[in-house]
Every structure is written in structure tokens, then in C-alpha cells.
Design an enzyme around this catalytic site. Structure first.
Site, PDB file in Angstrom:
ATOM      1  N   ASP A 460       0.797  -1.185   0.191  1.00  0.00           N
ATOM      2  CA  ASP A 460       0.091   0.025   0.076  1.00  0.00           C
ATOM      3  C   ASP A 460       0.867   1.320  -0.037  1.00  0.00           C
ATOM      4  OD1 ASP A 460      -2.490  -1.579   0.162  1.00  0.00           O
ATOM      5  OD2 ASP A 460      -2.289  -1.505   2.249  1.00  0.00           O
ATOM      6  N   ASP A 761      -4.579  -3.390   5.246  1.00  0.00           N
ATOM      7  CA  ASP A 761      -5.018  -2.661   6.279  1.00  0.00           C
ATOM      8  C   ASP A 761      -6.582  -2.756   6.535  1.00  0.00           C
ATOM      9  OD1 ASP A 761      -5.834  -0.813   4.489  1.00  0.00           O
ATOM     10  OD2 ASP A 761      -4.199   0.682   5.040  1.00  0.00           O
ATOM     11  N   ASP A 765      -9.299  -6.212   2.321  1.00  0.00           N
ATOM     12  CA  ASP A 765      -7.819  -6.941   2.148  1.00  0.00           C
ATOM     13  C   ASP A 765      -7.498  -8.266   2.459  1.00  0.00           C
ATOM     14  OD1 ASP A 765      -6.746  -4.601   0.656  1.00  0.00           O
ATOM     15  OD2 ASP A 765      -6.290  -3.727   2.489  1.00  0.00           O
TER      16      ASP A 765
END
Length: 1043
Positions: A460, A761, A765
Site C-alpha cells: 500500500d 489494512d 484486503d
């Protein structure tokens, strides 16, 4: 030789298991392949889960799920079924009455567990329950009362297996069958010795063996106990979960274990429900109860269905909950007790080394039988030629045969390297403890091991590559962009907008938010929520202060929380600035919100048509913000008719565009460069605007000139052939959905056989984290759902920490290779020396006590020394190990064979010609020579241990003092060897050595360093593989061919 190698390879196929979610069939297959050749099953398989117990736990889990299914779908009969008794009254305990409570813990627990709406109505709903547990739904529990509530209603703790004590480990270590056989032989030896030689000389041999066995057991137990303490500490860290509650009238975070009945808990997407409770209020609240009930259908919780079960996951929305039951009074508590019986799966390296240990053990067993046979044959031949022949046996003869048998058993002790798989556990425990100090919590043992082979990291952007400390840097409003980095910018903004515009803006900022501003005990404002929301709310507070306009509270009529699929959130409020009429606000990804706007609000508060030209100017402002690496969000509103309808899909009025700055973390650029040097590709996968993503990716070195940046919609429309062509070039994926991340990971693993690590997070996901070889969840920004599906939790959300995990993963792999190389060398030499000596001289030069000491050096102490070496930067300058690479490399075989030949030649010459070469004479010549051979053998292993620190580099002393464990082990080994030879001669079958012989022993051992240096100059492979490194890593090519 090739036949043996082929058979070994076929045998080792039974020991191949995947790193994640191995099947029961694969787990049983390798256990069966190990067979009966195990010295100590209790110790060797201590870290291996009991599949039968796991199966029983799974059966129990299904029973609990079945009971809950009945409670959910046959509510009328739920309590009778669950409790297996007819409904009874729940008397109120006297303690509860004295504390001011008017409902018992059992009755409270039964209401939620049985979804008993009738009982809930009887108690006058949530408000009535709150009164009976003496709590205000607005202010929550008083902190001073928490201990009392835990005493009356129980603590939020689950029953766990009691920790194993040192004495249990001592018992396990003493269950080694070979040591028990030796102890028996020692006892018989004492009996025969006393009968033939008398007291005290007759007991020395037997007592020496017993004392050595005791030493081996004590050191083994101490090492195992130390590991268990490390794992226990790590297990405590894994279970730490904080939840938000209202106590004393303030929002605050507390540990899940401190939750008590009466607590008001705030829940949002991705949270785990910490205990059983009742829904108070909330919006669009959906929970996943599949881990309890087994039903995959999400459950909508509202005023019509208020029951919340501990352990379930929040799938959507937000809510407040009143806790009614905790700990073992919840079904989740019972389930947790059951699941704790399962144990953690063994790692692939542990399983593989069990296979290696089994093969070596069979070879060792064959050598033990051969040695015993040769010794017995020579003894019987000698006895046949003596007066009385084979018919005359004395106690001395029985003692000799007993000694031959004990030597054979001791060879098995040395030959079966049970320390191999246990060394992996030791190395992983050490690495996991160090990683905890470096802010990485390894949830699964295999993850640390697998991370060393990672060839790709899909990361990310927000919070991982950036600091996650966000501020509104720029804003587009009233047709112009303003910089908000200083007071002047705020003054210009507030002076350019009317009061009408300011009120609409502040309404949108404060009410269209998943976070909230709360006042702490010190009177200061604190924002509870995500960094993005925090930045916007801080901006709103600053505007309020400068414009002297306070936003007015408003009731929320409908809420659609933000999620990563829609990329927006929406809310309908009774707007004070619209006279209490319903007004919808929409906030989210700039492109998405802008596409749903047809009007725009100017600085005077008037609404204008959003023409194509104006829309282009807004889009240009968004692109300009994004190119400056700012995250962009749009805020819009729309007045709606009525209050109970759906939130509008379009026709919004654009209010403002926010440009939010999230600076790059210090050290990220260097960390990315380290990844590239280590052969690890870094890909950024983010939901942000593509221009923002590209700007950040270039800044940190991820995006190169020949790399591709692609948007999620374009990526997901590619067919498999196009994906095969484009995926190797993708370095940035922007505006992506969690499904896109999952698809990318699946294809990287399937099409390209990459070992993929993925960061995540959010709740969405979870599939990608589960699919990846290594799932890395963020400890600060990550939801509980993401953490539960991850293998490693990055506690500080920092990309540099991920690099530390990779470095330690490589260190574990290399350290175990070093240990295997060292142990195999000791094995080969010890077996051959005793066998050759038995064949030529009729006696074993290494006695039982001496072989046990050697076993301690190469097993427990060797593992401590080599398996705990810290990583070095050189490890991150080579590509990772491939999935199919052999664990024991050709370089290792070169070192093993070379060192073994040197030691065998030297020790063979000493055994056959030692007396003349060393000029040893006199009545003690044989004892002196055997002591010298033993001493030389040990020092050969000490220097070989030093040699094993580097399997390819000539300089083996680099960083030796930074590894204090290694230095301590070598020092202890050398020191205890001196004690054995000089002070424990009676028990260890040694005699005093002169200074000259000591020096000669050490010099012969140290020549192993020279031999090691020469061996490292010998190439072991040809062609393109000639440069394969000692640890299975290939060096990165340099020069023009590296491009």
C-alpha cells in the site's frame, strides 16, 4: 551413488508441505515417513500439532456452530437446545445485589446467546438492561467500578492450557530412548565394575556416563524452556487487541481483556466484537458470524435484531454496543478454549529437516550395527584363541560386550540429528523475538521463514510508504485553489467565502465523516478516526476558529459508511442550515464524486451549473494536486425530499476539493533500493489517484522509466494473455479495488511462480492477505479482520520494517544451512573414526562420555551458536532462494566433504601412527594417544564451527564479536574441554596432556580454517550456475549484462 541420491530425493518428497494451510494428508504423510527412527518423540514433535487433537477440536467447533445455528434460526427453542434443560429462573447472587445490580450474569448471557427476544422485552429492552447493570448509555461504565464488575460478572478472559514448566521440559528431554539405554548400561557397568574392581575405581566409568547424560538432559531442557518463554511472550503480543469504549463519559481505548459487562463499545468496519452484547444504535451495521455459526450469509443488526456475539467480525457500518457477557460465558470463549488445542502448523523447513534427519539416522543406525558387529567379531576371534575359548566367560568379558553395545548406542545418539528440525524452531524463536523489538509481530512461524524467499512485495501507499500524518495542504473552493499550510492561507480562505458557504462546508466536514471529535478529560479536542478523516476534521476546526462559525449538531437520518469498493461515503442529516430539512452529503475519491455532480457552490453560497468548462477546471485542479503527491477528496451535497429514502446517486452540488499531504516516510527510498539490490520487486497497489500514486512512486524509487503505472479498471479488463505480458512491468496500480490486488497476487504466484508478500489494512484486503505467501497487516491502520488474516503484523506501519522481516527471514534460512553443514561434518567424522578404528584396532577411540560431549557440542550448543547469528547487510545483496532450490547446496557439500576428508586423514594418521609421530611412550601411551585424538577431534569441531559462520567468504571472523551468543558458546566449549581433559579424567576416560600436546591439538584444529579458505576457492558449478552462492542465493549480475 546416483542410486542412493535418487532414492533419497524420492524419500524427501514425502517431506514437502506448503507454507500456508497444508492439508491433513500432507501432514500425516511426512509423520508416517519419519517412522520409528526417533530417539525422543516427545521432544522432537513437541512443536508439531497433534492431528488427532486438532480433529477433535474441529468436531467440537462444529458442535458449537450447530448449537448457534439453532439459536439463530430456531429462536423459540434456542435456550432449551443450548442448555439442554428447560428454562429455569436465574437467582440473583447476593454480591450482585449488594453492588446495585439486578440481573444475574447467567441470565444476561442467556439472552444474547439464545437470541431471546422475549426475555429482552421482559427486561424493557436495552434501556432496561442498562438500568439493571447500573450503567448510563451516554456516559458508560465508571472506571473505578470496572474491577467490581469483573468480580460479579466475570473477566473477559478465556481458559487456556497452563504453560509448561521447566520440569516438564526436563521430563521430555529425559525420554530419549538412547539415553535411557545408556543409563541402563551405565548402571550395569557400575554393578559389574564394583564387583570386579571394587570401590571406588569400579564405578568411575558408569558414573561418568550418568553425569554426562544428566548434563545433556539439563542443557537440552534449559534451551527448550528458554524457547518456550519466547513463544509465550510472542503469543501474548498476538492476542493484544484494543477497542474503543465510552467510560466516565469519554471515548477511550482499552484492551479487549479489560472489557466488562456494562461497557459501551464503539464498533466499525473490520472490528472484532469483543464480547456478547446488545446493539444500542448505529448505521448500516452488518456482521459476519461465519466463524461461530458456520453460515456465510452476513447478519444485519439493528433495533429489530439487537444481538451481537463475541468473536464475530463487523463487515459494514458502525454501531454502539452494550456488553452483556464476557469470557467463558460467551460461545466465543468456549470456542477459543477448543481451538487452543490445535497447535500451529510446522514450517516447511522443519518438515524438510525431519526428512534429512531420518535419512541420516538410518545411515547412523547402519554404522552403529556395523561398528558393534566388527567389535564383537574381533573380540570373539581373540577370545576363541585364548585358553578356555568361547566357553569361558568372566565378568570382564561381560563388561567389554556391554561397552561395545553402549558404544553402538552412543553412535546412534550422535548419528540421529534430532537437533536439525529443532534448530529451525530455535532460530525462528530468536528471529521473532528480535523482530518484535523492531516492531514486527510474526503471527505464524512459517511466515518468518517464507519471507526470506520473497521475490515481490505488493505494498500500500498510505501509511506504509508515507507517514500517515495527514494535513490538508490545499483546497479548491469558490472556483480557486488555496494553500493551507500556514495561517495566511486560512485567512484568505475564510475571507473569500460567505457565511452560507462556510456553514455548508462545515456541515459536510463534520457530519459526513466516519470519525468524530471528542472532548478528553483534559478538556482538549481529540479526533477518533482514520488519518484522512482526522486531517479534514482538523481543517474544519481551524476554519471554525478563524471564521468564528461553529457547526451545529444534527441528527443523522441515514449513513452509508466508506468502503474501498465504492470509494465514497454518504450521509443524510437534518440540516440546521437548511431549516432542519434533509440534506445528503457525499465525500470520497475525486473522480467518483465529481462525476456525480451537476452543480457547484460558489463563494457567496449561490449554486451554479457545473458546465463542462468548469468541470474541466476542477479536474485540472485535481490533477495538479495529485501531481504534487497530494491525496484528493471531493465533498458535495444535495437537498433531498423526505428522510427515509435512498441516498441520491447523482445530482450533487460540489462544495470543495481537498488536497491532503501525506509525506514520504524517512528511509523509504533507501529501503526500496535495498529491495531492488536483494532481487525483490516492489509494486505499489493503492486506491489513490494515479497521478498521486505515480508522484509518490517516483519519489521513493518504485516507478522507473521502463515501468508501468496502471489503473484498476484497466487492469481488471485484461485477458489472461494480456496480463501475462503486462504484469512483470507493472510497478504502480492506482484506483484499485481489493479484488484487483487479489488478482495481481494470484497471477504473480500462478503465472510467474513468485513468492509474494502483500500489505493490507482494510477488511476487504483479507482475501489478498490470505492468498499471498506472506500477508503483512498494518498494526496501526489495520482492522482486526486484516490482522487475523495476516501472517505478520507491522506494528509501526513502516515499509522499512518489512525489509527487516525479509532480512531476518533470510538469516533464518542461512543460519540453518550453516548449522546443517556443521552437524553433517561432525556426524561423518565421528561415525567414520569409530568405525575405522574398530575395524583396525578393535576398540573405539571415542568413549561413551566423549561421544555424548561431542553430541552436545554439535546439537544443542551448535544450534545455539549458529542458528542465532544476526543478519548482515550482505544478505540483502543477493536474489532470494527459489521455490525449487535445494536446501543443501553444492557449496555446502564441498565444505562438508573437504572438512571431513581433512579431519579423517589427520585423525586416522594419529590413530595408526600417533605414538611414533608424537613420541608417546610409557604405560599410559594408549590412554595418552586416545586423549590426544579426542582433544584434537573436539578442537577440529570448534574451528569448523567458526568456519561455518561463512560458507563462501574466506573472512570468517567478520562480526564475530557482535554475535555474543556464538562467542560465548565457543568459549564455553573450549573451557569445558579443558575441564574434561584436565580435571574430569577419571570420569571422561582422559589423562593429563602436556602443554606441547595441547598446542599441537589446537594447531591441528586451526588448520581447518586454512582448509576452509582453500575449499572456498574451489568452484563447484559450471556455466551460468558457477556463481551460485553458499546459501542458495545467486549474486546479482554486474556490468552491461545486469541491465
Amino acid at each position: 551413488m546416483s542410486f542412493i541420491r535418487k532414492k533419497s530425493m524420492e524419500f524427501l518428497k514425502s517431506f514437502e508441505v506448503p507454507a500456508k494451510n497444508p492439508s491433513e494428508e500432507a501432514q500425516r504423510r511426512w509423520r508416517d515417513a519419519v517412522g520409528t527412527l526417533v530417539k525422543n518423540r516427545r521432544r522432537r514433535f513437541r512443536m508439531v500439532p497433534d492431528l488427532d487433537k486438532r480433529s477433535q477440536a474441529e468436531t467440537q467447533r462444529r458442535k458449537i456452530q450447530e448449537k448457534l445455528r439453532v439459536a439463530l434460526f430456531v429462536q423459540k427453542a434456542a435456550l432449551q437446545f443450548i442448555d439442554a434443560v428447560r428454562k429455569t429462573e436465574h437467582p440473583l447472587p447476593e454480591l450482585a445485589r449488594q453492588c446495585g445490580f439486578s440481573v444475574s450474569a447467567e441470565e444476561l448471557a442467556s439472552i444474547v446467546r439464545g437470541h431471546d427476544t422475549k426475555s429482552l422485552r421482559f427486561h424493557n429492552g436495552v434501556d432496561g438492561i442498562a438500568r439493571k447493570v447500573a450503567v448510563s448509555l451516554a456516559d458508560g461504565v465508571k472506571s473505578d467500578d470496572a474491577g467490581l464488575r469483573a468480580e460479579v460478572y466475570g473477566a473477559n478472559q478465556y481458559t487456556e492450557k497452563p504453560p509448561r514448566t521447566f520440569w516438564m521440559f526436563l521430563w521430555d528431554a529425559s525420554q530419549d530412548m538412547t539415553l535411557l539405554l545408556l543409563a541402563f548400561c551405565a548402571a550395569v557397568s557400575v554393578a559389574i565394575g564394583l564387583a570386579t574392581e571394587g570401590w571406588p575405581s569400579g564405578m568411575y566409568d558408569g558414573v561418568g556416563i550418568m553425569l554426562t547424560i544428566l548434563l545433556v538432559v539439563m542443557i537440552t531442557a534449559a534451551s527448550d524452556y528458554k524457547q518456550s518463554l519466547q513463544f509465550r511472550d510472542l503469543d501474548k503480543e498476538k492476542k493484544k487487541i484494543d477497542v474503543q469504549v465510552t467510560r466516565d463519559g469519554y471515548r477511550q481505548k482499552v484492551s479487549i481483556y479489560d472489557i466488562v459487562v456494562g461497557d459501551i463499545v464503539h464498533l466499525s468496519i473490520g472490528d472484532q466484537v469483543p464480547a456478547d452484547g446488545l446493539f444500542i444504535d448505529g448505521y448500516s451495521f452488518v456482521v459476519d458470524e461465519s466463524n461461530l455459526s458456520g453460515e456465510s450469509e452476513p447478519v444485519h443488526v439493528s433495533t429489530a435484531n439487537r444481538f451481537l456475539l463475541g468473536g464475530t467480525k463487523v463487515q459494514d457500518g458502525s454501531a454502539r454496543m452494550l456488553v452483556t457477557a464476557v469470557g467463558m460465558r460467551t460461545e466465543w470463549g468456549n470456542l477459543m478454549e477448543t481451538l487452543s488445542q490445535g497447535g500451529e502448523d510446522e514450517t516447511p523447513l522443519q518438515v524438510k529437516l525431519n526428512g534429512v534427519a531420518t535419512i541420516i539416522g538410518k545411515i547412523g543406525l547402519a554404522f552403529a550395527v556395523l561398528t558393534f558387529t566388527v567389535l564383537m567379531a574381533r573380540f570373539l576371534l581373540g577370545k576363541a584363541g585364548a585358553p578356555g575359548g568361547l566357553l569361558r566367560w568372566r565378568m570382564v568379558d561381560a563388561l567389554a560386550v556391554l561397552n561395545f553395545f553402549a558404544v553402538a548406542v552412543t553412535i546412534i545418539v550422535v548419528a540421529v540429528p534430532e537437533g536439525l528440525p529443532l534448530a529451525v524452531t530455535l532460530s525462528l524463536a530468536f528471529a521473532m523475538k528480535k523482530l518484535m523489538q523492531e516492531r514486527a509481530l510474526v503471527r505464524h512461524l512459517s511466515a518468518c521463514e517464507t519471507m526470506g524467499s520473497a521475490s515481490c512485495i505488493c505494498t500500500d501507499k498510505t501509511g506504509t510508504l508515507t507517514t500517515n500524518h495527514m494535513v490538508v495542504e490545499k483546497i479548491w473552493a469558490s472556483g480557486a485553489a488555496q494553500t493551507m499550510s500556514n495561517a495566511k492561507g486560512f485567512d484568505q480562505l475564510t475571507s473569500s467565502m460567505s457565511e452560507t458557504f462556510a456553514k455548508v462546508l462545515l456541515e459536510g466536514v463534520f457530519h459526513c465523516s466516519g470519525s468524530e471529535v471528542v472532548r478528553g478529560k483534559d478538556g482538549r479536542h481529540t479526533i477518533m478516526g482514520t488519518p484522512t478523516e482526522t486531517a479534514i476534521l482538523e481543517f474544519g476546526l481551524a476554519v471554525e476558529k478563524r471564521a468564528r462559525i461553529e457547526h451545529t449538531g444534527a441528527g443523522k437520518l441515514k449513513v452509508e459508511p466508506f468502503n474501498s469498493v465504492k470509494k465514497t461515503m454518504a450521509v443524510v442529516i437534518a440540516s440546521p442550515s437548511a431549516g432542519g430539512r434533509p440534506r445528503a452529503f457525499l465525500k470520497g475519491a475525486s473522480e467518483v464524486v465529481l462525476s456525480r455532480c451537476s452543480l457547484v457552490l460558489d463563494g457567496t453560497g449561490n449554486v451554479e451549473k457545473l458546465t463542462d468548462a468548469k468541470a474541466k477546471r476542477v479536474a485540472s485542479a485535481i490533477d495538479a494536486f495529485a501531481c504534487e503527491a497530494l491525496r484528493t477528496l471531493c465533498l458535495a451535497y444535495q437537498d433531498v425530499d423526505g428522510g427515509g429514502g435512498d441516498i441520491p446517486g447523482e445530482g450533487y452540488t460540489l462544495i470543495a476539493v481537498f488536497g491532503i499531504k501525506d509525506p514520504l516516510r524517512p528511509g523509504v527510498r533507501e529501503a526500496v533500493a535495498t529491495c531492488h539490490a536483494a532481487g525483490i520487486n516492489v509494486r505499489m497497489v493503492t486506491g489513490d489517484n494515479i497521478n498521486t500514486a505515480k508522484a509518490i512512486a517516483r519519489e521513493c524509487g518504485i516507478l522507473t522509466d521502463d515501468g508501468i503505472a496502471i489503473e484498476g479498471p484497466e487492469f481488471r479488463n485484461k485477458d489472461p494473455d494480456q496480463m501475462r505480458e503486462i504484469i512483470p512491468k507493472i510497478q504502480v496500480m492506482a484506483r484499485s479495488l481489493p479484488l484487483d490486488k487479489h488478482t495481481l497476487v494470484t497471477n504473480l504466484r500462478g503465472m510467474f511462480n513468485e513468492v509474494v508478500a502483500v500489505t493490507g489494512d482494510g477488511t476487504n484486503d483479507a482475501p489478498a492477505l490470505h492468498e499471498a505467501d506472506i500477508g503483512l497487516a498494518m498494526g496501526i491502520a489495520g482492522t482486526e479482520v486484516a490482522k487475523e488474516n495476516a501472517d505478520v503484523i507491522i506494528m509501526d506501519d513502516n515499509f522499512s520494517t518489512i525489509i527487516n522481516v525479509a532480512k531476518w527471514g533470510r538469516s533464518v534460512y542461512i543460519n540453518i544451512q550453516k548449522f546443517v553443514q556443521f552437524q553433517l561434518t561432525v556426524n561423518v567424522v565421528a561415525l567414520m573414526v569409530n568405525f575405522i578404528s574398530a575395524s583396525f584396532t578393535g576398540s573405539a577411540p571415542l568413549t561413551i562420555v566423549q561421544l555424548l560431549w561431542v553430541n552436545l557440542i554439535m546439537d544443542t550448543l551448535g544450534a545455539l551458536a549458529l542458528a542465532t547469528e544476526p543478519p548482515n547487510d550482505a544478505m540483502m545483496k543477493r536474489p532470494p532462494v527459489g521455490r525449487g532450490d535445494n536446501f543443501i547446496t553444492k557449496v555446502m557439500w564441498r565444505n562438508i566433504v573437504g572438512q571431513s576428508i581433512y579431519q579423517l586423514v589427520v585423525l586416522g594418521v594419529l590413530l595408526l601412527r600417533g605414538k611414533s609421530l608424537l613420541q608417546i611412550n610409557g604405560p599410559q601411551a594408549d590412554s595418552l594417544l586416545n586423549t590426544f585424538v579426542f582433544n584434537t577431534f573436539v578442537f577440529c569441531q570448534v574451528f569448523n564451527e567458526v568456519n561455518s559462520r561463512e560458507m563462501e567468504k574466506i573472512n570468517v571472523f567478520s562480526g564475530i564479536f557482535s554475535s555474543w551468543i556464538f562467542s560465548a558458546v565457543v568459549g564455553v566449549t573450549a573451557g569445558f574441554q579443558v575441564i574434561m581433559v584436565e580435571l574430569l579424567g577419571t570420569f571422561a576416560n582422559t589423562v593429563h596432556l602436556s602443554g606441547k600436546l595441547w598446542l599441537t591439538s589446537v594447531l591441528i584444529g586451526s588448520v581447518g580454517l586454512v582448509i576452509g579458505a582453500i575449499l572456498k576457492c574451489i568452484p563447484v558449478e559450471s556455466g551460468s550456475d558457477a556463481s551460485d552462492r553458499h546459501d542458495g542465493y545467486r549474486p546479482i549480475p554486474t556490468g552491461p549484462s545486469a541491465v
